[in-house]
Design a protein around this motif. Structure first.
Motif, PDB file in Angstrom:
ATOM      1  N   GLY A 213     -12.361 -26.376  59.698  1.00 54.37           N
ATOM      2  CA  GLY A 213     -13.401 -25.406  59.385  1.00 54.37           C
ATOM      3  C   GLY A 213     -14.759 -26.023  59.616  1.00 54.37           C
ATOM      4  O   GLY A 213     -14.939 -27.215  59.387  1.00 54.37           O
ATOM      5  N   PRO A 214     -15.729 -25.246  60.070  1.00 52.87           N
ATOM      6  CA  PRO A 214     -17.052 -25.813  60.355  1.00 52.87           C
ATOM      7  C   PRO A 214     -17.790 -26.254  59.086  1.00 52.87           C
ATOM      8  O   PRO A 214     -18.669 -27.100  59.151  1.00 52.87           O
ATOM      9  CB  PRO A 214     -17.794 -24.658  61.036  1.00 52.87           C
ATOM     10  N   THR A 215     -17.405 -25.711  57.938  1.00 53.04           N
ATOM     11  CA  THR A 215     -18.148 -26.032  56.724  1.00 53.04           C
ATOM     12  C   THR A 215     -17.658 -27.304  56.039  1.00 53.04           C
ATOM     13  O   THR A 215     -18.345 -27.885  55.228  1.00 53.04           O
ATOM     14  CB  THR A 215     -18.061 -24.880  55.701  1.00 53.04           C
ATOM     15  N   ILE A 216     -16.426 -27.714  56.371  1.00 55.87           N
ATOM     16  CA  ILE A 216     -15.886 -28.898  55.708  1.00 55.87           C
ATOM     17  C   ILE A 216     -16.641 -30.129  56.179  1.00 55.87           C
ATOM     18  O   ILE A 216     -16.860 -30.313  57.369  1.00 55.87           O
ATOM     19  CB  ILE A 216     -14.389 -29.073  56.018  1.00 55.87           C
ATOM     20  N   LYS A 217     -16.999 -30.956  55.240  1.00 58.68           N
ATOM     21  CA  LYS A 217     -17.766 -32.136  55.628  1.00 58.68           C
ATOM     22  C   LYS A 217     -16.851 -33.100  56.373  1.00 58.68           C
ATOM     23  O   LYS A 217     -15.682 -33.239  56.051  1.00 58.68           O
ATOM     24  CB  LYS A 217     -18.414 -32.715  54.369  1.00 58.68           C
ATOM     25  N   PRO A 218     -17.380 -33.738  57.431  1.00 58.17           N
ATOM     26  CA  PRO A 218     -16.531 -34.592  58.262  1.00 58.17           C
ATOM     27  C   PRO A 218     -15.924 -35.728  57.434  1.00 58.17           C
ATOM     28  O   PRO A 218     -16.611 -36.282  56.565  1.00 58.17           O
ATOM     29  CB  PRO A 218     -17.498 -35.146  59.309  1.00 58.17           C
ATOM     30  N   PRO A 219     -14.669 -36.053  57.669  1.00 64.08           N
ATOM     31  CA  PRO A 219     -14.031 -37.098  56.884  1.00 64.08           C
ATOM     32  C   PRO A 219     -14.636 -38.467  57.177  1.00 64.08           C
ATOM     33  O   PRO A 219     -14.962 -38.774  58.325  1.00 64.08           O
ATOM     34  CB  PRO A 219     -12.570 -37.043  57.346  1.00 64.08           C
ATOM     35  N   GLY A 220     -14.804 -39.258  56.142  1.00 65.96           N
ATOM     36  CA  GLY A 220     -15.304 -40.620  56.311  1.00 65.96           C
ATOM     37  C   GLY A 220     -14.149 -41.570  56.556  1.00 65.96           C
ATOM     38  O   GLY A 220     -12.992 -41.155  56.613  1.00 65.96           O
ATOM     39  N   ARG A 221     -14.474 -42.825  56.692  1.00 65.52           N
ATOM     40  CA  ARG A 221     -13.448 -43.821  57.026  1.00 65.52           C
ATOM     41  C   ARG A 221     -12.404 -43.982  55.928  1.00 65.52           C
ATOM     42  O   ARG A 221     -11.291 -44.413  56.178  1.00 65.52           O
ATOM     43  CB  ARG A 221     -14.111 -45.176  57.280  1.00 65.52           C
TER      44      ARG A 221
END
Ligand SMILES: *[C@@H]1O[C@H](CO)[C@@H](O)[C@H](O)[C@H]1NC(C)=O
Ligand SMILES: *[C@@H]1O[C@H](CO)[C@@H](O)[C@H](O)[C@H]1NC(C)=O
Length: 356
Positions: free
Chosen positions: A264-272
């Motif tokens: 989804g475009p709203t989900i914040k990108p996953p970090g490491r």
């Protein structure tokens, strides 16, 4: 070595041949590393080097896989999927790309990092030793990269690095060489997810190193303190990865074909540190050969809990059976001079609920 009989047993009993399929070799790495080396003649690169030239390291890797498995079973003990090592189930879990797959990969990579690092500290491997941390300034800078690491430095008084620290970078590197080796040159979504989750697992060990110190000086006066770096207890690593599992992000391939983006475009990108997956999980309610689900019939549940271990959720609404079982426990214990405690055994009644 308590491990030896287990490993020998694994090698003798599990005669499932590796079919040569790429993903089978990959899941075999997690299920039992010794077998990969035994059965696969055409191994190349780092993996082959470890298999052929570093038998004692391989043993530590196998231990690490067990450390990971045990923790996985602890973290999931009350859930529908309980991290079972029944082969027909685990094999299917590892071939998919669900949250569960991600957790197994991460905790295994973490377990291998942990066991290899521990072996270095204990002096069990010729390839490595503990971390002496002699050049103070350098090491300090290197370790204090993360906020967590900075927080764990001693704040008061004079201290210096010394003693025998955990050489986590060696464990990290070897875990990477062994677990990631077969995937390095691929960029399909499953591979990208796997490499990401393996790293997240290893980072859950490396980035949460703590500092331990000891005082020296006349009768504990602490005029000099030496400190060294130590890995967090593995339970903490498991807790952290379980949190990441709960908040795992679903990803899809990006247009360039070499990376992933969140669905989804709203989900914040996953970090490491975050776990990711690309396939939705089955509900694990009924046995299913395709997904590796064993179902929950016969599992113990808690009739008063509203959570995942509660009968309602665990039994998927099918209901449960209740039995009263009698359990022997120690009771009426007395202290007798000196120095003995004597107890009677009593039978207590316990209610056990199992899913239909
Ligand atoms: C895990 O679940 C399966 C069936 O769902 C069950 O047979 C097995 O005993 C469980 N294992 C543990 C350790 O609870
Ligand atoms: C069952 O769940 C309740 C509520 O969460 C809890 O208080 C109780 O200790 C649990 N019982 C067992 C046997 O785990």
């Amino acid at each position: 070595m308590e491990m030896r009989p287990v490993l020998v047993a694994i090698c003798l009993l599990l005669v499932t041949p590796i079919t040569g399929s790429f993903w089978t070799v990959g899941s075999q790495l997690v299920m039992d590393p010794m077998l990969v080396c035994k059965k696969t003649r055409r191994l190349k690169g780092k993996l082959a080097d470890i298999c052929r030239k570093e038998p004692s390291l391989l043993k530590e890797i196998a231990k690490g896989v067990q450390v990971g498995t045990r923790e996985c079973q602890y973290q999931f003990r009350n859930r529908r999927w309980n991290c079972t090592t029944v082969r027909r189930s685990l094999k299917k879990i590892l071939l998919r790309d669900t949250r569960e797959t991600g957790f197994v990969n991460a905790i295994t990579a973490a377990g291998v990092t942990y066991a290899v690092t521990r072996a270095c500290t204990m002096g069990d491997l010729v390839e490595c030793s503990c971390d002496k941390m002699t050049s103070k300034g350098n090491r300090l800078a290197k370790f204090a990269r993360t906020v967590e690491a900075k927080k764990s430095l001693p704040t008061e008084g004079d201290w210096e690095w010394g003693g025998c620290g955990d050489n986590v970078n060696f464990g990290f590197k070897k875990s990477r060489e062994f677990m990631d080796a077969p995937y390095r040159k691929r960029s399909d979504i499953k591979t990208l997810v796997k490499l990401h989750n393996n790293d997240a697992g290893r980072l859950a060990v490396r980035n949460f190193m703590r500092t331990e110190c000891k005082c020296h000086g006349l009768s504990g006066s602490c005029t000099v303190r030496t400190c060294w770096r130590k890995m967090p207890p593995f339970r903490e690593v498991g807790n952290r990865l379980k949190e990441s599992f709960d908040g795992a992000a679903k990803v899809i391939p990006s247009n360039d074909g070499h990376s992933f983006i969140t669905e989804g475009p709203t989900i914040k990108p996953p970090g490491r540190f975050d776990l990711i997956y690309s396939e939705d999980s089955p509900d694990f309610c009924k046995p299913n050969r395709k997904t590796g689900s064993l179902g929950t019939t016969g599992r113990q549940c808690n009739s008063t809990s509203p959570g995942v271990e509660g009968c309602e959720l665990l039994c998927c609404g099918r209901g449960y059976d209740t039995r009263i079982v009698k359990e022997k426990v120690n009771c009426q214990c007395r202290f007798r001079w000196c120095c003995e405690v004597t107890c009677n055994t009593c039978l207590v009644k316990k209610t056990v609920n199992t899913c239909r």
